[in-house]
Design a protein around this motif. Structure first.
Motif, PDB file in Angstrom:
ATOM      1  N   THR A 178       0.805  -1.218   0.000  1.00 52.50           N
ATOM      2  CA  THR A 178       0.000   0.000   0.000  1.00 52.50           C
ATOM      3  C   THR A 178       0.836   1.264   0.000  1.00 52.50           C
ATOM      4  OG1 THR A 178      -0.149  -0.184   2.398  1.00 52.50           O
ATOM      5  CG2 THR A 178      -1.982  -1.061   1.110  1.00 52.50           C
ATOM      6  N   GLY A 179       2.127   1.160   0.240  1.00 52.72           N
ATOM      7  CA  GLY A 179       3.001   2.336   0.152  1.00 52.72           C
ATOM      8  C   GLY A 179       2.925   3.241   1.348  1.00 52.72           C
ATOM      9  N   LEU A 180       3.719   2.969   2.374  1.00 53.34           N
ATOM     10  CA  LEU A 180       3.754   3.813   3.560  1.00 53.34           C
ATOM     11  C   LEU A 180       4.773   4.935   3.441  1.00 53.34           C
ATOM     12  CD1 LEU A 180       3.528   0.979   6.235  1.00 53.34           C
ATOM     13  CD2 LEU A 180       1.751   2.621   5.643  1.00 53.34           C
ATOM     14  N   GLY A 181       5.609   4.891   2.408  1.00 55.80           N
ATOM     15  CA  GLY A 181       6.617   5.931   2.217  1.00 55.80           C
ATOM     16  C   GLY A 181       7.876   5.731   3.041  1.00 55.80           C
ATOM     17  N   VAL A 182       8.090   4.524   3.558  1.00 56.14           N
ATOM     18  CA  VAL A 182       9.280   4.238   4.348  1.00 56.14           C
ATOM     19  C   VAL A 182      10.408   3.824   3.408  1.00 56.14           C
ATOM     20  CG1 VAL A 182      10.256   2.755   6.144  1.00 56.14           C
ATOM     21  CG2 VAL A 182       7.894   3.562   6.333  1.00 56.14           C
ATOM     22  N   THR A 183      11.612   4.366   3.638  1.00 53.32           N
ATOM     23  CA  THR A 183      12.764   4.011   2.801  1.00 53.32           C
ATOM     24  C   THR A 183      13.996   3.792   3.679  1.00 53.32           C
ATOM     25  OG1 THR A 183      13.395   6.322   2.475  1.00 53.32           O
ATOM     26  CG2 THR A 183      11.934   5.352   0.828  1.00 53.32           C
ATOM     27  N   TYR A 184      14.938   3.051   3.135  1.00 50.72           N
ATOM     28  CA  TYR A 184      16.260   2.891   3.742  1.00 50.72           C
ATOM     29  C   TYR A 184      17.261   3.445   2.740  1.00 50.72           C
ATOM     30  CZ  TYR A 184      14.537  -0.214   7.424  1.00 50.72           C
ATOM     31  OH  TYR A 184      13.888  -0.729   8.510  1.00 50.72           O
ATOM     32  N   PRO A 185      18.269   4.167   3.219  1.00 55.56           N
ATOM     33  CA  PRO A 185      19.255   4.722   2.280  1.00 55.56           C
ATOM     34  C   PRO A 185      20.155   3.621   1.734  1.00 55.56           C
ATOM     35  CG  PRO A 185      19.948   5.126   4.539  1.00 55.56           C
ATOM     36  CD  PRO A 185      18.569   4.508   4.612  1.00 55.56           C
ATOM     37  N   ALA A 186      20.688   3.831   0.526  1.00 55.37           N
ATOM     38  CA  ALA A 186      21.719   2.937   0.015  1.00 55.37           C
ATOM     39  C   ALA A 186      22.941   3.192   0.879  1.00 55.37           C
ATOM     40  CB  ALA A 186      22.003   3.247  -1.444  1.00 55.37           C
ATOM     41  N   LEU A 187      23.609   2.142   1.307  1.00 57.15           N
ATOM     42  CA  LEU A 187      24.663   2.300   2.297  1.00 57.15           C
ATOM     43  C   LEU A 187      25.929   1.595   1.861  1.00 57.15           C
ATOM     44  CD1 LEU A 187      24.924   3.553   5.143  1.00 57.15           C
ATOM     45  CD2 LEU A 187      24.350   1.325   6.064  1.00 57.15           C
ATOM     46  N   SER A 188      27.061   2.221   2.115  1.00 54.35           N
ATOM     47  CA  SER A 188      28.370   1.614   1.885  1.00 54.35           C
ATOM     48  C   SER A 188      29.089   1.617   3.229  1.00 54.35           C
ATOM     49  CB  SER A 188      29.156   2.414   0.840  1.00 54.35           C
ATOM     50  OG  SER A 188      30.414   1.835   0.623  1.00 54.35           O
ATOM     51  N   VAL A 189      29.542   0.444   3.683  1.00 53.15           N
ATOM     52  CA  VAL A 189      30.195   0.321   4.992  1.00 53.15           C
ATOM     53  C   VAL A 189      31.523  -0.407   4.841  1.00 53.15           C
ATOM     54  CG1 VAL A 189      27.987   0.338   6.217  1.00 53.15           C
ATOM     55  CG2 VAL A 189      29.023  -1.843   5.577  1.00 53.15           C
ATOM     56  N   SER A 190      32.368  -0.249   5.854  1.00 51.04           N
ATOM     57  CA  SER A 190      33.652  -0.949   5.871  1.00 51.04           C
ATOM     58  C   SER A 190      33.478  -2.318   6.508  1.00 51.04           C
ATOM     59  CB  SER A 190      34.679  -0.152   6.672  1.00 51.04           C
ATOM     60  OG  SER A 190      34.922   1.093   6.057  1.00 51.04           O
ATOM     61  N   GLY A 191      34.053  -3.332   5.886  1.00 51.06           N
ATOM     62  CA  GLY A 191      33.969  -4.680   6.428  1.00 51.06           C
ATOM     63  C   GLY A 191      34.619  -4.778   7.796  1.00 51.06           C
ATOM     64  N   GLY A 192      33.984  -5.479   8.716  1.00 53.69           N
ATOM     65  CA  GLY A 192      34.516  -5.681  10.055  1.00 53.69           C
ATOM     66  C   GLY A 192      34.247  -4.537  11.017  1.00 53.69           C
ATOM     67  N   LYS A 193      33.585  -3.470  10.595  1.00 51.97           N
ATOM     68  CA  LYS A 193      33.272  -2.339  11.479  1.00 51.97           C
ATOM     69  C   LYS A 193      31.767  -2.279  11.715  1.00 51.97           C
ATOM     70  CE  LYS A 193      37.266   0.344  10.476  1.00 51.97           C
ATOM     71  NZ  LYS A 193      37.836   1.639  10.303  1.00 51.97           N
ATOM     72  N   SER A 194      31.397  -1.961  12.956  1.00 54.67           N
ATOM     73  CA  SER A 194      29.972  -1.898  13.277  1.00 54.67           C
ATOM     74  C   SER A 194      29.332  -0.649  12.658  1.00 54.67           C
ATOM     75  CB  SER A 194      29.750  -1.926  14.788  1.00 54.67           C
ATOM     76  OG  SER A 194      30.244  -0.762  15.377  1.00 54.67           O
ATOM     77  N   PHE A 195      28.064  -0.787  12.341  1.00 49.88           N
ATOM     78  CA  PHE A 195      27.299   0.326  11.778  1.00 49.88           C
ATOM     79  C   PHE A 195      25.852   0.189  12.207  1.00 49.88           C
ATOM     80  CE2 PHE A 195      26.998  -3.086   8.751  1.00 49.88           C
ATOM     81  CZ  PHE A 195      25.681  -3.070   8.354  1.00 49.88           C
ATOM     82  N   SER A 196      25.116   1.266  12.058  1.00 44.12           N
ATOM     83  CA  SER A 196      23.697   1.293  12.405  1.00 44.12           C
ATOM     84  C   SER A 196      23.032   2.382  11.578  1.00 44.12           C
ATOM     85  CB  SER A 196      23.546   1.598  13.897  1.00 44.12           C
ATOM     86  OG  SER A 196      22.197   1.782  14.221  1.00 44.12           O
ATOM     87  N   PHE A 197      21.859   2.094  11.052  1.00 48.40           N
ATOM     88  CA  PHE A 197      21.101   3.133  10.357  1.00 48.40           C
ATOM     89  C   PHE A 197      19.611   2.844  10.473  1.00 48.40           C
ATOM     90  CE2 PHE A 197      22.095   0.005   7.166  1.00 48.40           C
ATOM     91  CZ  PHE A 197      21.000  -0.050   6.329  1.00 48.40           C
ATOM     92  N   SER A 198      18.831   3.908  10.404  1.00 50.40           N
ATOM     93  CA  SER A 198      17.382   3.831  10.592  1.00 50.40           C
ATOM     94  C   SER A 198      16.658   4.204   9.306  1.00 50.40           C
ATOM     95  CB  SER A 198      16.944   4.788  11.703  1.00 50.40           C
ATOM     96  OG  SER A 198      17.517   4.406  12.930  1.00 50.40           O
ATOM     97  N   PRO A 199      15.417   3.757   9.174  1.00 48.96           N
ATOM     98  CA  PRO A 199      14.642   4.115   7.988  1.00 48.96           C
ATOM     99  C   PRO A 199      14.182   5.563   8.064  1.00 48.96           C
ATOM    100  CG  PRO A 199      13.268   2.884   9.499  1.00 48.96           C
ATOM    101  CD  PRO A 199      14.654   2.889  10.075  1.00 48.96           C
ATOM    102  N   SER A 200      13.868   6.135   6.916  1.00 51.09           N
ATOM    103  CA  SER A 200      13.294   7.478   6.879  1.00 51.09           C
ATOM    104  C   SER A 200      11.843   7.358   6.407  1.00 51.09           C
ATOM    105  CB  SER A 200      14.102   8.393   5.954  1.00 51.09           C
ATOM    106  OG  SER A 200      14.115   7.864   4.649  1.00 51.09           O
ATOM    107  N   GLY A 201      11.084   8.405   6.586  1.00 50.11           N
ATOM    108  CA  GLY A 201       9.687   8.420   6.149  1.00 50.11           C
ATOM    109  C   GLY A 201       8.701   7.928   7.186  1.00 50.11           C
TER     110      GLY A 201
END
Length: 130
Positions: free
Chosen positions: A50-73
């Motif tokens: 139904t299209g809630l407008g939620v998106t996740y950014p395209a992400l580039s991370v370094s191998g072996g390093k922790s990361f975290s990101f949240s959805p927008s919208g």
């Protein structure tokens, strides 16, 4: 010997073609029901997003390093998140945040399903590990 000849005659005289099932009664002959194939369950209809407008950014991370990101919208609360095909080392929290450590370089793609009330959306996520 007589039984074998009799059974062969019945099979040869049958009007059923390959893949067709004809039900026969030993008393009255052919029953009125003829089936072209075995009965199967109808395929359930798939829900349409139904299209809630939620998106996740395209992400580039370094191998072996922790990361975290949240959805927008996100607009308010009441969202539920689930994922299919998450790579090893990555988790999806209840608030939709993706976090973890990816060790092997490459591109990872998976899907997050976002629900809110009776609405839902399938969101594709791609992470490049360098």
């Amino acid at each position: 010997m007589f039984k074998v000849i009799f059974a062969s005659t019945i099979l040869i005289a049958s009007s059923a073609s390959a893949g067709e099932i004809v039900w026969r009664s030993p008393v009255t002959g052919v029953l009125p029901h003829v089936s072209d194939s075995l009965a199967t369950e109808p395929e359930p209809e798939r829900e349409a997003p139904t299209g809630l407008g939620v998106t996740y950014p395209a992400l580039s991370v370094s191998g072996g390093k922790s990361f975290s990101f949240s959805p927008s919208g996100l607009n308010g609360g009441g969202y539920e998140f689930s994922a299919s095909g998450l790579p090893a080392g990555l988790i999806l929290s209840q608030d939709g945040r993706l976090a973890g450590v990816l060790m092997v370089a490459g591109m990872y793609s998976f899907e997050v399903i976002v629900r809110r009330g009776g609405d839902f959306e399938r969101v594709s996520v791609s992470i490049v590990v360098v």
